[in-house]
Each structure stands twice: as structure tokens, then as C-alpha cells.
Write a protein that holds these residues in place. Structure first.
Motif, short mmCIF file in Angstrom:
data_model
loop_
_atom_site.label_atom_id
_atom_site.label_comp_id
_atom_site.label_asym_id
_atom_site.label_seq_id
_atom_site.Cartn_x
_atom_site.Cartn_y
_atom_site.Cartn_z
N LEU A 140 -6.78 -11.25 3.85
CA LEU A 140 -7.98 -11.09 4.13
C LEU A 140 -8.71 -9.87 4.42
CD1 LEU A 140 -7.04 -12.46 8.14
CD2 LEU A 140 -7.81 -13.80 6.46
N GLN A 141 -8.27 -8.92 3.62
CA GLN A 141 -8.41 -7.79 3.28
C GLN A 141 -8.20 -7.38 1.78
OE1 GLN A 141 -7.45 -4.41 5.73
NE2 GLN A 141 -7.81 -6.10 7.47
N PRO A 142 -9.51 -6.97 0.77
CA PRO A 142 -8.69 -5.92 -0.70
C PRO A 142 -7.34 -6.12 -0.86
CG PRO A 142 -10.61 -4.83 0.38
CD PRO A 142 -10.21 -6.35 1.69
N TYR A 143 -6.56 -6.36 -1.80
CA TYR A 143 -5.13 -5.49 -1.91
C TYR A 143 -4.78 -4.02 -1.48
CZ TYR A 143 -0.92 -4.15 -4.99
OH TYR A 143 -0.89 -3.63 -5.46
N THR A 144 -6.52 -2.99 -1.98
CA THR A 144 -5.74 -1.83 -1.78
C THR A 144 -6.05 -1.31 -0.27
OG1 THR A 144 -7.95 -1.67 -1.79
CG2 THR A 144 -7.00 -0.84 -4.00
N ALA A 145 -6.75 -3.07 0.73
CA ALA A 145 -6.13 -1.82 2.31
C ALA A 145 -4.46 -2.64 2.80
CB ALA A 145 -7.29 -3.26 2.92
N MET A 146 -4.75 -4.00 1.60
CA MET A 146 -3.34 -3.45 2.60
C MET A 146 -1.74 -3.21 1.83
SD MET A 146 -4.10 -6.37 4.28
CE MET A 146 -2.05 -7.18 4.66
N LYS A 147 -1.84 -3.01 0.38
CA LYS A 147 -0.80 -1.77 -0.14
C LYS A 147 -0.27 -1.75 1.17
CE LYS A 147 0.30 1.00 -4.24
NZ LYS A 147 -0.26 1.47 -5.35
N PRO A 148 -0.33 -0.22 2.00
CA PRO A 148 0.39 -0.15 2.73
C PRO A 148 1.03 -0.97 3.41
CG PRO A 148 -1.07 0.97 3.13
CD PRO A 148 -2.13 0.21 2.00
N HIS A 149 0.84 -1.92 3.75
CA HIS A 149 1.32 -2.44 4.66
C HIS A 149 2.74 -3.58 3.86
CE1 HIS A 149 -1.28 -1.53 8.18
NE2 HIS A 149 -2.31 -2.77 7.51
N LEU A 150 2.54 -3.80 2.70
CA LEU A 150 3.06 -4.52 1.96
C LEU A 150 4.44 -3.69 1.38
CD1 LEU A 150 3.73 -6.53 -0.27
CD2 LEU A 150 1.82 -5.31 -2.56
N GLN A 151 3.94 -2.29 1.04
CA GLN A 151 5.21 -1.24 1.35
C GLN A 151 6.42 -1.43 1.93
OE1 GLN A 151 3.01 2.34 -0.16
NE2 GLN A 151 3.37 1.41 -1.47
N ILE A 193 1.70 -8.53 11.66
CA ILE A 193 1.94 -7.05 12.54
C ILE A 193 -0.05 -6.68 12.10
CG2 ILE A 193 2.52 -5.56 13.51
CD1 ILE A 193 4.87 -6.21 13.49
N SER A 194 -0.22 -6.45 10.96
CA SER A 194 -1.40 -5.87 10.46
C SER A 194 -2.88 -6.61 10.53
CB SER A 194 -1.30 -5.15 8.70
OG SER A 194 -1.47 -7.01 7.34
N GLY A 195 -2.54 -7.67 10.38
CA GLY A 195 -3.20 -8.57 11.24
C GLY A 195 -4.57 -8.31 9.73
N GLY A 196 -4.23 -8.20 9.20
CA GLY A 196 -4.51 -8.98 7.28
C GLY A 196 -4.29 -9.93 6.78
N VAL A 197 -3.16 -10.60 7.05
CA VAL A 197 -3.32 -11.60 6.37
C VAL A 197 -3.10 -12.90 7.35
CG1 VAL A 197 -1.61 -11.17 4.73
CG2 VAL A 197 -0.60 -11.55 6.85
N GLN A 198 -3.84 -14.01 6.45
CA GLN A 198 -3.80 -15.15 7.23
C GLN A 198 -2.96 -16.07 7.17
OE1 GLN A 198 -6.86 -18.74 6.13
NE2 GLN A 198 -6.36 -19.51 8.41
N TRP A 199 -1.74 -16.28 8.24
CA TRP A 199 -0.38 -17.24 7.88
C TRP A 199 -0.45 -18.18 8.00
CZ3 TRP A 199 3.77 -16.86 11.30
CH2 TRP A 199 3.80 -16.84 12.54
#
Length: 98
Positions: free
Chosen positions: A11-22, A77-83
């Protein structure tokens, strides 16, 4: 044991999601070390570019158990994805159920 598939869309750009991805990768490795059968990966476009979301495949005793695990995912948990989470029942093909 049953298989489950979590599909997510950013739901957010990759750069915003990168820390959550790690954090997600570290979480998946912790699950694997604990004996959970799980695999996670990117969804990519026709040009091979990631950033739109991903899939998580896992074995769990029940839908409720799979959902409880997914709700601990740092990406969720980040709220940055729809799942979505679905039970997958292999019927034919090369992927075997253990």
C-alpha cells in the motif's frame, strides 16, 4: 499438514516498506529455525521489477494457526500491506504435500 498462502500487495512505495521487509525476512528465518515450513518471496512484473507485493507459503495445523502466524508478520503489523490468507489444497502437479 495443510498448506496456506498469504498474498500481499504493498500500500506504500517499496522504499517505505524496505525496513519492514528486512524485519519480515528475519521473522521468516526465525520461523524456519523453529521448524515451521515456510517460504516467502517477491511478486515481480513482466520486466522482473519487484515492489508490488509478495507471497508467503506455509504449513500450519489449521487456518486459525496460519492466521495467528501471519498476524505476527512485520509486513502485516506495519499496516503497509493489504493481505489475504487462503488454505491451498494441491490437487495435481509437481509440488507434493509432505
Amino acid at each position: 499438514m495443510p498448506w496456506f498462502v498469504k498474498q500481499e500487495t504493498f500500500l506504500q512505495p517499496y522504499t517505505a516498506m524496505k525496513p519492514h521487509l528486512q524485519a519480515h525476512r528475519a521473522w521468516v528465518e526465525q520461523l524456519r529455525a523453529a521448524g515451521v515450513v515456510v517460504s516467502s518471496g517477491y511478486l515481480v512484473d513482466g520486466a522482473g521489477q519487484p515492489g508490488g507485493g509478495g507471497l508467503l507459503l506455509l504449513e500450519a495445523a489449521s487456518y486459525a494457526a496460519a492466521q495467528a502466524l501471519v498476524q505476527q508478520d512485520p509486513m502485516v503489523i506495519s499496516g503497509g500491506v493489504q493481505w489475504t490468507l487462503q488454505h491451498w489444497r494441491p490437487a495435481v502437479g509437481d509440488l507434493a504435500v509432505r
